[in-house]
Design a protein around this motif. Sequence first.
Motif, PDB file in Angstrom:
ATOM      1  N   UNK A 139     -26.465  -6.064  45.361  1.00  0.00           N
ATOM      2  CA  UNK A 139     -26.845  -6.267  43.960  1.00  0.00           C
ATOM      3  C   UNK A 139     -26.872  -7.766  43.687  1.00  0.00           C
ATOM      4  N   UNK A 140     -28.073  -8.323  43.745  1.00  0.00           N
ATOM      5  CA  UNK A 140     -28.200  -9.755  43.479  1.00  0.00           C
ATOM      6  C   UNK A 140     -28.265  -9.982  41.973  1.00  0.00           C
ATOM      7  N   UNK A 141     -27.611 -11.027  41.525  1.00  0.00           N
ATOM      8  CA  UNK A 141     -27.556 -11.394  40.105  1.00  0.00           C
ATOM      9  C   UNK A 141     -27.187 -10.198  39.225  1.00  0.00           C
ATOM     10  N   UNK A 142     -25.969  -9.700  39.357  1.00  0.00           N
ATOM     11  CA  UNK A 142     -25.547  -8.563  38.526  1.00  0.00           C
ATOM     12  C   UNK A 142     -25.640  -8.902  37.039  1.00  0.00           C
ATOM     13  N   UNK A 143     -26.248  -8.031  36.245  1.00  0.00           N
ATOM     14  CA  UNK A 143     -26.395  -8.325  34.810  1.00  0.00           C
ATOM     15  C   UNK A 143     -25.074  -8.177  34.061  1.00  0.00           C
ATOM     16  N   UNK A 144     -24.967  -8.888  32.954  1.00  0.00           N
ATOM     17  CA  UNK A 144     -23.776  -8.793  32.112  1.00  0.00           C
ATOM     18  C   UNK A 144     -23.862  -7.620  31.147  1.00  0.00           C
ATOM     19  N   UNK A 145     -25.088  -7.140  30.916  1.00  0.00           N
ATOM     20  CA  UNK A 145     -25.312  -5.994  30.037  1.00  0.00           C
ATOM     21  C   UNK A 145     -26.112  -4.941  30.791  1.00  0.00           C
ATOM     22  N   UNK A 146     -26.122  -3.734  30.253  1.00  0.00           N
ATOM     23  CA  UNK A 146     -26.936  -2.674  30.851  1.00  0.00           C
ATOM     24  C   UNK A 146     -28.385  -3.132  30.915  1.00  0.00           C
ATOM     25  N   UNK A 147     -29.012  -2.928  32.062  1.00  0.00           N
ATOM     26  CA  UNK A 147     -30.373  -3.414  32.261  1.00  0.00           C
ATOM     27  C   UNK A 147     -31.116  -2.509  33.230  1.00  0.00           C
ATOM     28  N   UNK A 148     -32.433  -2.639  33.224  1.00  0.00           N
ATOM     29  CA  UNK A 148     -33.259  -1.941  34.204  1.00  0.00           C
ATOM     30  C   UNK A 148     -33.894  -2.983  35.107  1.00  0.00           C
ATOM     31  N   UNK A 149     -34.253  -2.525  36.301  1.00  0.00           N
ATOM     32  CA  UNK A 149     -34.840  -3.419  37.284  1.00  0.00           C
ATOM     33  C   UNK A 149     -35.625  -2.563  38.283  1.00  0.00           C
ATOM     34  N   UNK A 150     -36.643  -3.147  38.882  1.00  0.00           N
ATOM     35  CA  UNK A 150     -37.377  -2.479  39.959  1.00  0.00           C
ATOM     36  C   UNK A 150     -37.064  -3.206  41.256  1.00  0.00           C
ATOM     37  N   UNK A 151     -36.885  -2.430  42.337  1.00  0.00           N
ATOM     38  CA  UNK A 151     -36.552  -3.035  43.618  1.00  0.00           C
ATOM     39  C   UNK A 151     -36.967  -2.106  44.751  1.00  0.00           C
ATOM     40  N   UNK A 152     -37.846  -2.586  45.611  1.00  0.00           N
ATOM     41  CA  UNK A 152     -38.247  -1.862  46.822  1.00  0.00           C
ATOM     42  C   UNK A 152     -38.662  -0.417  46.541  1.00  0.00           C
ATOM     43  N   UNK A 153     -39.544  -0.238  45.559  1.00  0.00           N
ATOM     44  CA  UNK A 153     -40.045   1.089  45.239  1.00  0.00           C
ATOM     45  C   UNK A 153     -39.117   1.944  44.411  1.00  0.00           C
ATOM     46  N   UNK A 154     -37.970   1.402  44.036  1.00  0.00           N
ATOM     47  CA  UNK A 154     -37.014   2.134  43.214  1.00  0.00           C
ATOM     48  C   UNK A 154     -37.018   1.588  41.793  1.00  0.00           C
ATOM     49  N   UNK A 155     -36.743   2.475  40.842  1.00  0.00           N
ATOM     50  CA  UNK A 155     -36.483   2.055  39.466  1.00  0.00           C
ATOM     51  C   UNK A 155     -34.979   2.162  39.294  1.00  0.00           C
ATOM     52  N   UNK A 156     -34.350   1.089  38.855  1.00  0.00           N
ATOM     53  CA  UNK A 156     -32.887   1.037  38.788  1.00  0.00           C
ATOM     54  C   UNK A 156     -32.392   0.881  37.363  1.00  0.00           C
ATOM     55  N   UNK A 157     -31.243   1.489  37.096  1.00  0.00           N
ATOM     56  CA  UNK A 157     -30.435   1.189  35.925  1.00  0.00           C
ATOM     57  C   UNK A 157     -29.179   0.517  36.440  1.00  0.00           C
ATOM     58  N   UNK A 158     -28.828  -0.609  35.851  1.00  0.00           N
ATOM     59  CA  UNK A 158     -27.635  -1.353  36.247  1.00  0.00           C
ATOM     60  C   UNK A 158     -26.686  -1.361  35.061  1.00  0.00           C
ATOM     61  N   UNK A 159     -25.514  -0.766  35.259  1.00  0.00           N
ATOM     62  CA  UNK A 159     -24.571  -0.540  34.163  1.00  0.00           C
ATOM     63  C   UNK A 159     -23.239  -1.207  34.478  1.00  0.00           C
ATOM     64  N   UNK A 160     -22.958  -2.361  33.847  1.00  0.00           N
ATOM     65  CA  UNK A 160     -21.700  -3.043  34.148  1.00  0.00           C
ATOM     66  C   UNK A 160     -20.487  -2.314  33.578  1.00  0.00           C
ATOM     67  N   UNK A 161     -19.417  -2.314  34.362  1.00  0.00           N
ATOM     68  CA  UNK A 161     -18.122  -1.804  33.906  1.00  0.00           C
ATOM     69  C   UNK A 161     -17.191  -3.006  33.964  1.00  0.00           C
ATOM     70  N   UNK A 162     -17.207  -3.786  32.899  1.00  0.00           N
ATOM     71  CA  UNK A 162     -16.552  -5.094  32.866  1.00  0.00           C
ATOM     72  C   UNK A 162     -15.064  -4.981  33.159  1.00  0.00           C
ATOM     73  N   UNK A 163     -14.408  -3.991  32.553  1.00  0.00           N
ATOM     74  CA  UNK A 163     -12.955  -3.864  32.709  1.00  0.00           C
ATOM     75  C   UNK A 163     -12.541  -3.654  34.158  1.00  0.00           C
ATOM     76  N   UNK A 164     -13.420  -3.078  34.968  1.00  0.00           N
ATOM     77  CA  UNK A 164     -13.079  -2.820  36.366  1.00  0.00           C
ATOM     78  C   UNK A 164     -13.831  -3.730  37.330  1.00  0.00           C
TER      79      UNK A 164
END
Length: 200
Positions: A139-164
């Motif tokens: 996971x390059x450049x992990x977002x600070x907030x929930x975000x979407x991203x496309x990578x290598x034919x995949x659609x991604x949701x990136x959901x930070x769990x800050x406390x952990x």
Amino acid sequence: MLLRLRVSLPDRPGGLGQVAKALGTLGADILQVTVLERETGRAVDDFVVSWPGAVSAEEVRDRMSAVPGVRVEGVWPTRDVPGSAPDYDLLMHVATEPSRGIATLVDALPALCGAEWSLAVADGAVLHASLAAPEVFELSEPPLRAATRASEGLRLMLLPVVAQGLHVVVARAAGPGFHRAELERAARIVDVVTTLASRT
């Protein structure tokens, strides 16, 4: 065959009825409709349909695109069971066994989000992965907030769990990118699960 269709249509009286009629004419049984968006004169709706026999995404797209003003944004197989409440089931499992909260969340998210897999990653290491998820994920450049991203034919949701100090990643290979309504729902589920899990 259960399919999810994402359809953009004119937001006017009778628009949804036209789509429903077209699906019925094609032999599809509508099991569930979710309104994702109503803006600028258009609506975006997700339909869960039971389609008779095998059908390709291209066939569905071609048939539905014949309806005036309708754009098919995605067609993909789904495991959704209309009428079930998998999000409530998830919360009950986490409340019962909060120490496994993140693992339970990761295992449940693919079905909740119409995705193929999910995983939890921290500092380059996969902490827990659902079925079909890769064992290694960068996971390059992990977002600070929930975000979407496309990578290598995949659609991604990136959901930070800050406390952990970790991120939950949800991946969809078939179908459209995640809509902001899906992202907001998943982020809320993650917040509730991590709150419950922190009470151990």
